[in-house]
Design an enzyme around this catalytic site. Sequence first.
Site, mmCIF file in Angstrom:
data_model
loop_
_atom_site.group_PDB
_atom_site.id
_atom_site.type_symbol
_atom_site.label_atom_id
_atom_site.label_comp_id
_atom_site.label_asym_id
_atom_site.label_seq_id
_atom_site.Cartn_x
_atom_site.Cartn_y
_atom_site.Cartn_z
ATOM 1 N N GLU A 128 0.838 -1.211 0.000
ATOM 2 C CA GLU A 128 0.000 0.000 0.000
ATOM 3 C C GLU A 128 0.873 1.261 0.000
ATOM 4 O O GLU A 128 0.524 2.271 -0.600
ATOM 5 C CB GLU A 128 -0.926 0.012 1.229
ATOM 6 C CG GLU A 128 -1.936 -1.127 1.263
ATOM 7 C CD GLU A 128 -2.995 -0.996 0.190
ATOM 8 O OE1 GLU A 128 -2.640 -1.010 -1.010
ATOM 9 O OE2 GLU A 128 -4.189 -0.909 0.543
ATOM 10 N N THR A 181 -5.371 6.436 -5.871
ATOM 11 C CA THR A 181 -5.442 6.683 -4.428
ATOM 12 C C THR A 181 -4.498 7.819 -4.034
ATOM 13 O O THR A 181 -4.835 8.674 -3.215
ATOM 14 C CB THR A 181 -5.077 5.397 -3.652
ATOM 15 O OG1 THR A 181 -6.024 4.398 -4.000
ATOM 16 C CG2 THR A 181 -5.113 5.615 -2.157
#
Length: 308
Positions: A128, A181
């Site tokens: 991530e 994101t």
Amino acid sequence: MEEIKIFAPASVANVSCGFDVLGFCLEPVGDKMIIRKTDSSGIRITKIEGQDLPLDVKNNVAGVAAEALLKEHPVEFGFEIEIYKNIKAGSGIGSSAASSAGAVFGINKLLNSPFTAHELIHFAMQGEVLASGSAHADNVAPLLLGGITLVRSTDPIDVIQLPVPIELSAVILHPKIELKTMHAREIIKKNVTLEKAIVQWGNLGAFVSSLYNEDYDLMSRSLKDVIVEPMRSLLIPEFESLKKASNDAGALGFGISGSGPSVFALTKGIDSAEKVFRSLEQIISSIGIDFDFYLSKINQQGIKILPN
Ligand code: HSE
């Protein structure tokens, strides 16, 4: 075991009131991965189908997560990874999380599980970091633990598995525009007023309580985001109309899935989810944006092993 085949599901993070801390997985959509031991040491990504993503281990979230695990648990052999993507990157339903968590889950199994599911969260989170520049665990945690998870802390990792009310169902609508994101995080203001913080933590606490008590009315009152949604919803076409339609059709709550552009609604029962979907479909079709949608119960298991 020399080889493992797994299903790594899509996931919904934030769940309105829990930015960066709440998440759950879906049942019907996810990636497949095959991971096998090799004589040569280190990680190699040998195949990616379904998406144009880098095979280079240092630039691939699965590679980075797998290397983080092997750094803590060195072995003389290595692993090769094949990834069959169904979850589109930039869709808001945990594409990077599926690859990162899938890689560490599979390698851990092939190593005879030296790490607990809870310990694997730290390694998966490194993927991530590569994908978004931020170490959040709200997508990877439900993949590794199952159910609905609450990330109390990422340093040290402290994640709580919350109960899933039996009838809780989700509708996901993915308008096919890509939202990275990293970009969706950049637009968020870093300071929050005390007034908004009070509303948000009141709702988060109430939502958690509603899960323990199967209190759908309380869940509905608490599925609200006064902090991030007002900023990010501007990036999603017709967000306010979709939200109104969803609520009018009886959803318990409606919000942005992860960093968007997917949106989600939670409902009591699959019939209600279908009704909500039909009302969302009318709006999204009328603006001519291509879309995918999914109806799902909450996936209680997370990543699962597939027969070879
Ligand atoms: N909590 C994260 C975000 C999830 O909203 O930015 C996306 O990976």
